[in-house]
Scaffold this active site. Structure first.
Site, mmCIF file in Angstrom:
data_model
loop_
_atom_site.group_PDB
_atom_site.id
_atom_site.type_symbol
_atom_site.label_atom_id
_atom_site.label_comp_id
_atom_site.label_asym_id
_atom_site.label_seq_id
_atom_site.Cartn_x
_atom_site.Cartn_y
_atom_site.Cartn_z
ATOM 1 N N GLU B 60 0.812 -1.211 0.000
ATOM 2 C CA GLU B 60 0.000 0.000 0.000
ATOM 3 C C GLU B 60 0.846 1.262 0.000
ATOM 4 O O GLU B 60 0.553 2.228 -0.703
ATOM 5 C CB GLU B 60 -0.955 0.020 1.203
ATOM 6 C CG GLU B 60 -2.227 -0.786 1.009
ATOM 7 C CD GLU B 60 -2.032 -2.295 1.141
ATOM 8 O OE1 GLU B 60 -0.952 -2.718 1.587
ATOM 9 O OE2 GLU B 60 -2.952 -3.034 0.803
ATOM 10 N N HIS B 129 -9.617 -5.044 11.027
ATOM 11 C CA HIS B 129 -10.181 -4.850 9.686
ATOM 12 C C HIS B 129 -11.613 -4.316 9.738
ATOM 13 O O HIS B 129 -12.392 -4.540 8.836
ATOM 14 C CB HIS B 129 -10.134 -6.172 8.908
ATOM 15 C CG HIS B 129 -8.749 -6.606 8.580
ATOM 16 N ND1 HIS B 129 -8.449 -7.849 8.077
ATOM 17 C CD2 HIS B 129 -7.565 -5.962 8.678
ATOM 18 C CE1 HIS B 129 -7.150 -7.959 7.895
ATOM 19 N NE2 HIS B 129 -6.588 -6.811 8.253
#
Lengths: 447, 327
Positions: B60, B129
């Site tokens: 990322e 998450h």
């Protein structure tokens, strides 16, 4: 439903009182009429009776708590078949500060999804005023609407949590046409606030720092001391005082008193039916003088002169810690023996602080006698709603001039304080002349 | 109008903008060959080729930086994060590189880039998450933050985000992807960034929500109507810039406000709304401002606890009853 017991108003002017003593404890059974607590009002200690029967579920305000507002929750009574758990719902109406905070629904912590600061919204009973006195809780919207519509929030009761006044309450008041801010009503609390603050003078700190720290001890004021301070400050600040003095010869009165007392019927134990004092005769003389000079038997209000039809004579009674002024009603109609016996009863109960408010509130004039303490002359502070007060000095042998020659007479000096708004100087003099007439010709009091 | 899922609406928005402007491209993990981890980029590789639909390694920080560089150089990247939870790796690129460049270059250089992907709790993916980043990004000057609810929001605002010359955080929600809504059937449907939508008119209380919070809010408003409480529902759509004027107009009418979101309560978007409302509409408030949020705990993995940690319709109704003094 548990029954809430609230601080009773023991007189029309009572705003708060001290919860002196509980005569019951939690778990006790009470029936209607049982004395459950003693409450110290402005000047007296009063008993509080239960109006319902049940079990004392919770004492919310502990004994010895001072300054409990009228209508504040002081205890909760459980009815048959209820146990203490029932209090959880009703107890929520108690001010959290006073109830020790237990059982009051807690505001959820931030870990809760709903930060309902108002979780107690189910509370159907308008909560009593907050412990800090005049704070009225209202939503910003309610305050704005009240202002726009000229409503006095003090006249409304809030239906929101903790008695918060909300929009709904304003709308209901508008629909019902209640709660309009009366100019006078709005002023009154201010005046009261001003009057209750004689400490417009130096602050406590300012006073105390003039003395060494260990050179004094502090005694908290009781209700009586506060009332004396408040009322007399109010009197001296709002009533224009004016004083008239006169000397009265007492010899004839003393002779008559001896004669009357000797003639008193005696019961089996040899106790006389009455024993008149000079003070009793002074009360009677003042009452008759007011009957003869009715324009002086008045009270001042901003709109009207209150012309009293009877002379209700308050008599200042010194008691430990202060003084109180029980009232001989319609004294102009009462025989001396009745006045005398009433005064004995008042004096005794005053010292026990057991006078009822209706026995010391009101009156049209007052007598303050310090003659028994050898005081020659003094002037007293008018105690509203009275327009006059008579300060009586000691009767003592003095040289007097009679028919151009020196003679000895028993003379008593008296000073009349008047509220100049309603009793002018000449009127005060007229009243004193009438009083002197009765004292010096005491037989006229008997007819 | 035509019915569309949020998933299709997002894809249509990107496709339309890519057809319109050759500088627009998509990059991210699995966006090309796999057609998107959540099938948002379905069909884009076929239409626009691997030059404009680019699969990246699982890095990322790397591809977010690549995207910012491309934006600075004049392209208009759409960077898809498989979820915004993974964008924590890239947050330095987003904030320090993308958000501050226009300011630090004295206006000579900007970063017209869209960072998009699912945000917030899905189901049973655990504490790491399941996080809502709206207030994180809304905190930063130089970013725009959008959190759409309906398919129309998604389509109209994603098109606006792609065209916007500033970096835009576009916070989607995995659970909403499959929800269907009516979307205007027109050639170029673009919504203005920074405008809230009154989804439902009402008079007794203002409910403000956005993204998935709207699902609880709309259901609660329906149930409240049955109880005789008329709730006005505002769908914020954009978090930054915040359309406080629409909220204030409603609060001035109703006198009460409840905000609803899935994020943590502390320093939340709700906190900011509550602050601005009390500042600008104090005299109109008839009750404290309440918020219904996710609980102040890491998201539990256990299904029963996960359910408890999220807001629900009952909590919204309770809050409304409290502020309307009808509890």
């Amino acid at each position: 439903m548990p029954i809430n017991i609230t601080m009773p108003a023991l007189s029309p002017t009572m705003e708060e009182g001290n919860l002196a003593k509980w005569l019951v404890k939690e778990g006790d059974q009470v029936s209607a009429g049982d004395v459950i607590a003693e409450i110290e009002t402005d000047k007296a200690t009063m008993e509080v009776e239960a109006v319902d029967e049940g079990t004392v579920g919770k004492i919310v305000v502990p004994a010895g708590t001072a300054g409990v507002k009228v209508n504040e929750l002081i205890a909760v009574l459980l009815e048959d078949g209820e146990d203490a758990s029932a209090i959880d719902t009703s107890g929520g109406s108690a001010p959290a500060e006073k109830s020790g905070g237990d059982k009051v629904p807690a505001v959820p912590e931030s870990s809760s999804a709903i930060e309902v600061g108002a979780k107690a919204a189910t509370d159907p009973v308008p909560a009593p005023k907050n412990a800090d006195g005049d704070r009225i809780f209202s939503s910003p919207l309610a305050r704005r609407l009240a202002k726009l519509n000229g409503l006095d929030l003090k006249a409304l009761s809030g239906s929101g949590p903790h008695g918060r006044i909300v929009k709904r309450d304003i709308e209901e008041a508008l629909a019902a046409g209640t709660g309009k801010a009366a100019p006078a009503a709005a002023e009154a609390p201010k005046a009261a606030a001003a009057a209750s603050a004689p400490a417009a003078g130096p602050s406590a700190d300012q006073v105390l720092k003039l003395f060494d720290k260990d050179s004094y001890e502090l005694v908290p004021h009781d209700g009586m001391r506060k009332t004396i301070a408040k009322r007399l400050t109010e009197s001296k600040q709002t009533i224009p005082h004016f004083y008239v003095s006169v000397d009265c010869e007492l010899d004839a009165l003393l002779a008559l008193r001896t004669q009357l007392n000797d003639a008193a019927a005696k019961d089996k134990e040899g106790k006389p039916a009455y024993k008149l004092s000079v003070n009793d005769m002074t009360i009677k003389a003042l009452a008759l003088a007011l009957r003869d000079v009715p324009n002086a038997n008045v009270s001042w209000t901003d709109e009207n002169m209150v012309m009293h039809k009877h002379a209700d004579v308050g008599v200042a009674v010194s008691i430990p810690g202060g003084l109180i002024t029980p009232i001989i009603r319609r004294a102009e109609e009462k025989p001396l023996s009745v006045i005398s016996n009433e005064m004995k009863d008042y004096g005794k109960r005053a010292k026990e602080r057991k006078l009822k408010p209706e026995e010391y509130q009101g009156g049209t004039t007052a007598v303050s006698n310090m003659g028994m303490m050898g005081v020659k002359n003094f002037s007293a502070v008018v105690n509203p709603p009275h327009a006059t007060i008579l300060a009586v000095g000691a009767g003592e042998k003095r040289p007097v001039v009679k028919n151009g020659e020196l003679a000895v007479a028993t003379v008593m000096s008296v000073t009349l304080s008047t509220d100049h708004r309603c009793v002018d100087g000449a009127l005060g003099a007229e009243l004193l002349a009438a009083f002197k007439g009765y004292i010096e010709n005491p037989m006229s009091m008997l007819v | 109008m035509k019915s569309s899922t949020v998933r299709e609406a997002l894809r249509d928005a990107m496709a339309e903008e890519m057809r319109r402007d050759p500088d627009v491209f998509v990059m991210g993990e699995e966006v090309a060959e796999y057609q998107g981890a959540y099938k948002i980029t379905q069909g884009l590789l076929d239409e626009f080729s691997a030059k404009r639909v680019i699969d990246t390694p699982i890095t990322e920080h790397g591809f977010a930086g690549l995207g910012v560089g491309a934006a600075m150089a004049g392209l208009k990247p759409i960077v898809e994060f498989m979820t915004f939870n993974f964008a924590m790796q890239a947050i330095d690129q987003i904030i320090n590189s993308a958000a501050k460049t226009l300011y630090m270059s004295g206006g000579q250089m900007g970063a017209p880039i869209v960072f998009r992907g699912p945000n917030g709790a899905a189901a049973r993916v655990g504490a790491q998450h399941s996080q809502d980043y709206a207030s994180w990004y809304a905190h930063v000057p130089g970013l725009k933050v959008i959190q759409p609810y309906s398919a129309a929001d998604a389509k109209g605002l994603l098109k606006a985000a792609i065209r916007d010359p500033n970096p835009v955080i576009f916070l989607e929600n995995e659970i909403l992807y499959g929800h269907s809504f009516e979307v205007p059937d027109m050639d170029d449907f673009v919504l203005p960034i920074g405008k809230a939508k009154v989804e439902r008119g009402g008079t007794d209380v203002t409910l403000v929500s956005w993204g998935i919070g709207m699902t609880y809010t709309m259901k609660a408003a329906e149930e409240l109507a049955g109880m005789g409480i008329s709730a006005e529902v505002i769908n914020l759509r954009t978090i930054r810039p915040l359309d406080i004027d629409t909220v204030l107009a409603s609060v001035r009418k109703t006198g009460r406000i409840v905000t609803i979101e899935e994020a943590f309560p502390m320093c939340s978007v709700s906190s900011e709304i509550a602050y601005q409302v009390q500042e600008k509409a104090f005299d109109y408030l008839d009750a404290p401002i309440l918020r219904v949020t996710g609980k102040d705990v890491p998201m539990p993995y256990a299904a029963n606890l996960e359910k408890l940690a999220l807001p629900n319709v009952g909590e919204v109704i309770d809050a409304v009853k409290a502020v309307t003094y009808t509890a």
